[in-house]
Design a protein around this motif. Structure first.
Motif, PDB file in Angstrom:
ATOM      1  N   UNK A 218     -25.955  16.361  -8.381  1.00  0.00           N
ATOM      2  CA  UNK A 218     -25.492  16.517  -9.756  1.00  0.00           C
ATOM      3  C   UNK A 218     -24.031  16.081  -9.917  1.00  0.00           C
ATOM      4  N   UNK A 219     -23.207  16.326  -8.909  1.00  0.00           N
ATOM      5  CA  UNK A 219     -21.781  15.999  -9.023  1.00  0.00           C
ATOM      6  C   UNK A 219     -21.524  14.496  -9.066  1.00  0.00           C
ATOM      7  N   UNK A 220     -22.506  13.728  -8.615  1.00  0.00           N
ATOM      8  CA  UNK A 220     -22.294  12.263  -8.581  1.00  0.00           C
ATOM      9  C   UNK A 220     -22.732  11.576  -9.867  1.00  0.00           C
ATOM     10  N   UNK A 221     -23.327  12.331 -10.769  1.00  0.00           N
ATOM     11  CA  UNK A 221     -23.973  11.694 -11.920  1.00  0.00           C
ATOM     12  C   UNK A 221     -23.009  11.239 -13.006  1.00  0.00           C
ATOM     13  N   UNK A 226     -18.377  16.352 -14.675  1.00  0.00           N
ATOM     14  CA  UNK A 226     -17.503  16.994 -13.677  1.00  0.00           C
ATOM     15  C   UNK A 226     -16.249  17.552 -14.339  1.00  0.00           C
ATOM     16  N   UNK A 227     -15.644  16.740 -15.218  1.00  0.00           N
ATOM     17  CA  UNK A 227     -14.433  17.193 -15.932  1.00  0.00           C
ATOM     18  C   UNK A 227     -14.721  18.428 -16.758  1.00  0.00           C
ATOM     19  N   UNK A 228     -15.832  18.383 -17.498  1.00  0.00           N
ATOM     20  CA  UNK A 228     -16.176  19.525 -18.368  1.00  0.00           C
ATOM     21  C   UNK A 228     -16.403  20.774 -17.523  1.00  0.00           C
ATOM     22  N   UNK A 239     -23.228  22.423 -16.808  1.00  0.00           N
ATOM     23  CA  UNK A 239     -22.850  21.466 -17.864  1.00  0.00           C
ATOM     24  C   UNK A 239     -24.026  20.540 -18.187  1.00  0.00           C
ATOM     25  N   UNK A 240     -24.727  20.087 -17.147  1.00  0.00           N
ATOM     26  CA  UNK A 240     -25.844  19.153 -17.390  1.00  0.00           C
ATOM     27  C   UNK A 240     -26.985  19.840 -18.143  1.00  0.00           C
ATOM     28  N   UNK A 285     -22.039   8.098 -19.477  1.00  0.00           N
ATOM     29  CA  UNK A 285     -22.066   8.010 -18.004  1.00  0.00           C
ATOM     30  C   UNK A 285     -23.502   7.895 -17.495  1.00  0.00           C
ATOM     31  N   UNK A 286     -24.363   8.745 -18.023  1.00  0.00           N
ATOM     32  CA  UNK A 286     -25.746   8.782 -17.525  1.00  0.00           C
ATOM     33  C   UNK A 286     -26.475   7.483 -17.848  1.00  0.00           C
TER      34      UNK A 286
END
Ligand SMILES: NC(=O)c1ccc[n+]([C@@H]2O[C@H](COP(=O)([O-])OP(=O)(O)OC[C@H]3O[C@@H](n4cnc5c(N)ncnc54)[C@H](OP(=O)(O)O)[C@@H]3O)[C@@H](O)[C@H]2O)c1
Length: 290
Positions: A218-221, A226-228, A239-240, A285-286
């Motif tokens: 999840x952290x790489x997505x 990540x910021x949020x 967050x996701x 991003x996604x």
């Protein structure tokens, strides 16, 4: 519009937008049901009001393992009135394969089996688990409509459907819920979500974190996710999940969390409320990965 932003509507019930699915408590053939039973109790104490199960969620040798586990816990803690249980038919386990059989006769038998396993005289929400390529879709849906008109089923749901199938079903029976895979790992089915909103059906996103073996962590997505997460002091997964919920007031997620820590993290998504800018940045991003 739902009156409470923390809930979605299924028929005349409001349920928390993070539900809990127990597939992995059963299909992994556990030796001990204790951890699953404790997690289920904890989830209910923490406010989970949607429990997702199915005939197919069972052990290699057992019949209706997951439905019977739910029943044991709900009976023991007296929580039947606090939760909505959604179960599914037309799909079952045979050793290590999971065949589909959604003929009208099989759906009726499955429904009767689930009523027996749950120990109820009506199933709150009964889904077609998969459209059956061997059976005209309208016949499977017609069987659900009959079960509903006989009162064996409170509300009808559909899983793993296309927008065209959902539309066809709406011509046969009111559909209270659609449950399809939806996660940050694949494009969102916007037309299906829009049709659900328009027709007053809730949309349940299953495997919302990509299941147990997502292609990347999840952290790489998404740097924006990540910021949020850092800013709010929550995990990226929270967050996701909040991002998925941001796709409409009628969207809920069915988490497969099996540990208290991950369950609590998932529940935090309900109140996270991403800003429009955060939501859009994560989407951008996604989209680069899809
Ligand atoms: N209708 C259908 O055809 C269909 C198909 C598949 C699934 N489903 C339903 O959807 C449910 C969930 O599916 P799934 O298990 O694939 O979903 P999932 O939640 O995407 O995947 C479960 C995995 O994600 C981890 N996880 C969950 N929440 C997390 C969090 N907040 N932070 C970090 N990791 C987290 C879990 O870890 P831990 O185990 O360590 O907690 C587990 O490894 C099933 O039980 C079933 O009810 C329906």
């Amino acid at each position: 519009m739902d009156s409470d932003p923390r809930t979605v509507r299924v028929g005349d019930r409001e349920i928390l937008r993070v539900g809990l699915g127990g597939a992995r408590w059963s299909i992994t053939d556990p030796e001990d049901d204790g951890p699953a039973e404790r997690l289920l109790e904890l989830a209910i104490e923490a406010g989970v009001t949607y429990l997702d199960t199915a005939r197919a969620y069972t052990t290699r040798d057992g019949e209706a393992h997951n439905e019977r586990l739910l029943r044991r816990v709900l009976d023991r803690i007296g929580a039947w009135d606090d939760v909505l249980v959604g179960t599914k038919g037309g799909h079952y386990r045979a050793d290590d394969s999971f065949p589909i059989d959604a003929s009208p006769a099989s759906l009726r038998r499955d429904c009767e089996r689930s009523l027996g396993a749950l120990g109820r005289d009506r199933i709150d929400l009964y889904y077609l688990h998969f459209p059956d390529p061997q059976v005209p879709f309208a016949e499977s849906v017609g069987a659900l409509a009959e079960l509903r008109s006989e009162g064996l089923v409170g509300e009808v749901g559909l899983c793993n459907v296309t927008t065209a199938q959902f539309r066809e079903a709406l011509g046969i029976v009111p559909v209270a819920a659609v449950q399809n895979r939806m996660s940050p790992y694949a494009p969102v089915d916007t037309p299906l979500l829009a049709l659900a909103a328009e027709r007053g059906a809730s949309f349940f996103a299953y495997s919302p974190l990509g299941g147990t073996t997502p292609p990347v962590g999840a952290d790489e997505l998404s740097p924006a996710a990540l910021d949020a997460a850092r800013e709010r002091g929550v995990t990226t997964q929270t967050v996701l999940l909040a991002w998925l919920l941001g796709h409409g007031d009628h969207v809920a997620v069915v988490t497969g969390a099996r540990r208290p820590t991950t369950l609590r993290a998932s529940l935090r998504a309900v109140d996270l409320g991403l800003t429009v800018a955060e939501h859009d940045a994560i989407a951008a991003d996604l989209a680069e990965r899809w």
